[in-house]
Design an enzyme around this catalytic site. Sequence first.
Site, PDB file in Angstrom:
ATOM      1  CE1 TYR A  42      -4.578  -1.023   1.076  1.00 23.80           C
ATOM      2  CE2 TYR A  42      -3.236  -2.926   0.560  1.00 23.80           C
ATOM      3  CZ  TYR A  42      -4.472  -2.355   0.744  1.00 23.80           C
ATOM      4  OH  TYR A  42      -5.608  -3.115   0.593  1.00 23.80           O
ATOM      5  CE  LYS A  98       0.747 -17.600   2.328  1.00 20.84           C
ATOM      6  NZ  LYS A  98       0.002 -18.813   2.731  1.00 20.84           N
ATOM      7  CG  ASP A 109      -2.943 -19.439   4.357  1.00 22.87           C
ATOM      8  OD1 ASP A 109      -2.069 -18.848   4.991  1.00 22.87           O
ATOM      9  OD2 ASP A 109      -2.755 -20.546   3.825  1.00 22.87           O
ATOM     10  CG  ASP A 128      -8.012  -3.749   2.641  1.00 22.18           C
ATOM     11  OD1 ASP A 128      -9.145  -3.587   3.128  1.00 22.18           O
ATOM     12  OD2 ASP A 128      -7.636  -3.188   1.597  1.00 22.18           O
TER      13      ASP A 128
END
Length: 420
Positions: A149, A219, A285, A309
């Site tokens: 971002y 992640k 995830d 987000d």
Amino acid sequence: MKQQVLIENGQLIVPNHPTIPFIEGDGVGKEIWAAAKTIFDTAVKKAYHGEKSVQWCEVLAGEKAYNLTGSWLPQETINAFKHYLIGIKGPLMTPVGEGIRSLNVALRQELDLYICLRPVRWFKGVESPIKHPEKVNMTIFRENTEDIYAGIEWQQGTPEAEKFYQFLSTQMGVNKVRFPKTSSFGVKPVSIEGSQRLIRAAIKYALQHQLPSVTLVHKGNIMKFTEGGFKQWGYALAESEFANEVFTMNQYAKMAKTNGQALADEALQAAKSSGKLIIKDVICDAFLQNTLLKPQDYSVVATLNLNGDYISDQLAAQVGGIGIAPGANINYLTGHAIFEATHGTAPDIAGQNQANPSSLLLSGVMMFDYLGWYEVGQLITQAMEKLFQQGKATTDLVRFMQNGQPLSTSQFTQAVIDNL
């Protein structure tokens, strides 16, 4: 006379009649701001009987700003937020794929609002797609200034993209770009300082509110140096700055490897029994799956920008939708904070007296809590929950309620005021 909120030694100094800049917003922004302002003013008056009040000061951004000034985000608006520290805003439109970058991102970066704070809880009476929405009660600390971002990217086919690829290929030895001539490129910066100031704030929040855990969501199994770094730097921070107050799953893993599983389990249980804050981590995830299967396992979550987000919107859906999800962008070091509706501009219903002001209302509750005016937020949330339990809400929420009574924006506004 305009009065500023100030910060000294990390503490806000709030006058009785502070000036607070607001951005009305695009699309439904005009309607939901008018509704929210009316409720805010009524709740403040009811809570403090005139001893306190807010002096609202409109500043411009988005389509309204462009039409009036030729600028999507005038410097005067940024200056006002810098000067008065606290602000609130409705939704702003951003063209997709071309033109200006996100105004929300621009404000966050300009003011270094490094935390996107998203509390998620269920209100009785609101229908949810999951069986036990009451188990969802989390506060998301989303890093706001780094990650992809940051907006460092180059479009395919441009000289800049070609130059960047040549640098990767010839100087860095990168040979994993499958289609270099048609690839766009983006850069994902993640720093120690940026990660640790976010995680530090999340830990302090959890300790202050006596919550059981902080979960670092990442992640890092794939992006080992950026998201993996976020995890490692978070554990290092917790163990060095909060050694007497926390127990980390990093310590647990080391103990299990050195002393055996049984002793590690015993240490973890002792830490929980003594009230220590547990710092843990989970792959993003897996976390998204776990929030559906066992949301009660999480209380405070610290994560990077893109993950945050996704996470905050999924959690909002679990408790009834983004229409009742509040949000804030905060720099706890400087005191600057902008509170905002978390949904979009909804141009399809703009001007039809159908918009739901709840997200902006609850963001205002966060703002008043930030100012230390807790009584205002309590009045508003109690009134809203009372209406939801009666099946009264705007159409977006009522359609999921059994025997719900749909209210227009103005009717919902008056109903909240009547129940303050």
